[in-house]
Design an enzyme around this catalytic site. Sequence first.
Site, short mmCIF file in Angstrom:
data_model
loop_
_atom_site.label_atom_id
_atom_site.label_comp_id
_atom_site.label_asym_id
_atom_site.label_seq_id
_atom_site.Cartn_x
_atom_site.Cartn_y
_atom_site.Cartn_z
CB SER A 1 -0.94 0.00 1.21
OG SER A 1 -1.79 -1.13 1.19
CG HIS B 1 -1.97 3.74 3.53
ND1 HIS B 1 -3.32 3.54 3.78
CD2 HIS B 1 -1.43 2.51 3.34
CE1 HIS B 1 -3.57 2.23 3.75
NE2 HIS B 1 -2.44 1.60 3.49
#
EC number: 3.4.21.105
Length: 309
Positions: free
Chosen positions: A175, A227
């Site tokens: 991610s 992230h």
Amino acid sequence: MGKRPPIPPDIENGPPPPARPHFRPPIPVPWVAWLVPLILAANFVTFATTMYVNDCPARSDECLLFDVLGRLSFQPIKENMLLGPSIPTLRKLGALERRLVEEGERWRLISCIWLHGGFLHLMANMISLMCIGMRLEQEFGFMRIGALYVISGLGGSLVSCLTDSQGERVSVGASGALFGLLGAMLSELITNWTIYENKCTALMTLILIIVLNLSVGFLPRVDNSAHFGGFLAGFFLGFVLLLRPQYGYVNPKYIPPGYDMKHKKSKHKCYQHIFRFTSLAILLAGFIAGYTKLLREHTIQSMPFRDFN
């Protein structure tokens, strides 16, 4: 009779000067995307290897899909809702855990981006990779997109470690690298602003996609710090790697003879160079400062997403 016809003025003055040649720059040929499919295949192979090493049937009688998958079957839902391996298996194969990184296993900062917590986790990331990465590789080539993917993943891992005050959080997934590609798309739009036609539409659409993806990170058991770190790394790296020539620029090897070079445009605008060197300095300073903090066992205490991990 006996009179000569008048001489046309154009004969007296000679032929008109040749018009300045008009031509269009050659249309760039898109790159053949092979790196993104290779990364996708590598992630699937790694996940299959993870499940083989996990060997759920050897330790539990409640493995999911045992009749179909055998040794590759998933851990019980109560252990892993994402249809995947156990945490000890992920830790063994290279999951990110600050305590282990501080003990010298720095390679986990990279290895964790190739592991996934479950089949659902893997599919979500790989679909995103295909949607985002394929277009970027076709436009900018495998070297720049490969560098973006790995460096963004490293940035996400670094921020994830620095926000883990307990040092026991186990984190895996691509991610951070994927958010780096999103960040690079935003900086690419900014630095190449003059060549876009529907500027505001493109910007608002991209910002909406980024906000929606970041909001998912505030769900329980999602490492939003990775992230955020990956997004920042990709954002600044996009200014460095994803510059496009300004509209009207032509490579000198395509300029025909007789063309007035005074009208030749420079390859990049001044602000693009300013963005590039400023972003490179910020990126290097951020990685050096973050890695130094990690070596000194410091944590970041003021990140807004720390309690959501």
